[in-house]
Design an enzyme around this catalytic site. Sequence first.
Site, short mmCIF file in Angstrom:
data_model
loop_
_atom_site.label_atom_id
_atom_site.label_comp_id
_atom_site.label_asym_id
_atom_site.label_seq_id
_atom_site.Cartn_x
_atom_site.Cartn_y
_atom_site.Cartn_z
N LEU A 1 0.89 -1.20 -0.08
CA LEU A 1 -0.05 0.04 0.20
C LEU A 1 0.94 1.29 -0.07
O LEU A 1 2.20 1.20 0.25
CB LEU A 1 -0.88 -0.05 1.22
CG LEU A 1 -2.16 -1.24 1.48
CD1 LEU A 1 -2.59 -1.19 2.73
CD2 LEU A 1 -3.05 -1.01 0.21
N SER A 2 0.19 2.48 -0.44
CA SER A 2 1.13 3.75 -0.09
C SER A 2 1.79 4.02 1.20
O SER A 2 2.90 4.18 1.07
CB SER A 2 0.26 4.99 -0.76
OG SER A 2 -0.73 4.87 0.11
N GLU A 3 0.99 3.50 2.17
CA GLU A 3 1.54 3.57 3.54
C GLU A 3 0.99 2.55 4.34
O GLU A 3 -0.06 2.21 3.98
CB GLU A 3 1.26 4.90 4.17
CG GLU A 3 2.30 6.04 3.67
CD GLU A 3 1.46 6.82 2.62
OE1 GLU A 3 2.45 7.75 1.82
OE2 GLU A 3 0.38 6.84 2.35
N THR A 4 1.84 1.97 5.18
CA THR A 4 1.50 1.12 6.51
C THR A 4 2.00 1.74 7.71
O THR A 4 3.24 2.50 7.84
CB THR A 4 2.24 -0.26 6.30
OG1 THR A 4 1.60 -0.82 4.97
CG2 THR A 4 1.82 -1.38 7.24
N HIS B 1 -2.95 11.06 5.17
CA HIS B 1 -3.80 9.71 5.50
C HIS B 1 -3.35 8.83 6.41
O HIS B 1 -4.43 8.34 7.21
CB HIS B 1 -4.37 9.48 3.84
CG HIS B 1 -3.73 7.99 3.60
ND1 HIS B 1 -2.50 7.80 3.10
CD2 HIS B 1 -4.35 6.71 3.62
CE1 HIS B 1 -2.29 6.65 2.56
NE2 HIS B 1 -3.31 5.97 3.34
#
Length: 280
Positions: A45-48, A77
């Site tokens: 994902l774009s961020e974790t 986000h």
Amino acid sequence: MAVFGFQQVDVFSTEPLKGNPLAVVIGADGLTDVQMAAFANWTNLSETTFLLAPTSPEADYRVRIFTPETELPFAGHPTLGTCHVWLAAGGMPKADEVVQECDIGLVRIRRDSGRLAFAAPPLRRSGAVEPEVLARIALGLGVAPEAIVASQRIENGPPWIGVMLRSRAEVLALTPDFAALSGLIIGVVAPWDPSREGRDAQFEVRAFIPGSAVTEDPVTGSLNAGIAQWLIGAGIAPPSYIASQGTTLGRAGRVHVDQIGADIWIAGAVVTCVEGTVRL
């Protein structure tokens, strides 16, 4: 191997699968840097994010934010999504506002009419974009240099460069050359025309991150924070507005921006899509 609480949430949308997904590992203090980075790479994902006990006495919790490739000092986000998970897991703030600790410092978060909002952190770098960089951006976006009507460096952790086009249609039509934009991360914004496009939002935003696993981010809190500081500060945008993002990706992200006193607040809805445990 240990078992941790886990949630995957959708941020900047009231409808699941229409915002920006975030994976959150709860109570992750026992994980090493290598384990965190490996899991973030695996989720792709774009961020974790990883929820940790705070080290600052002023903070309610600490968060570490990873992309599939690297760790970030701040991101928008993930800030809202992690706060949503912390509250859902029984977190009780010490005061009216939630205080998140991350590498950029302490970030204030408030609950606002069913949404969460963070106070935009100070810009680490702002000011004019160098002419040679701006020319490279125009080439990479596939637009004439005069199509960029305004620009600004808006670095608030991620080194965003913001550029403004004349119309939403121009923003939605972009097909960037990511190789030409290598080494830059670009946010593009343009106003909606209410007579043709309605009043559901006032600006359209796209976020391009060449070289990453996610070359276009669906809905981006840090970018919208920087854009808001730029546009409101320059008198281009009103003190309160809504930005739309993710349209070309089939998303329907909505970012609510409000200037209250000296603070600019970036708000969005968060919904939980996946809840359970993860073994790491």
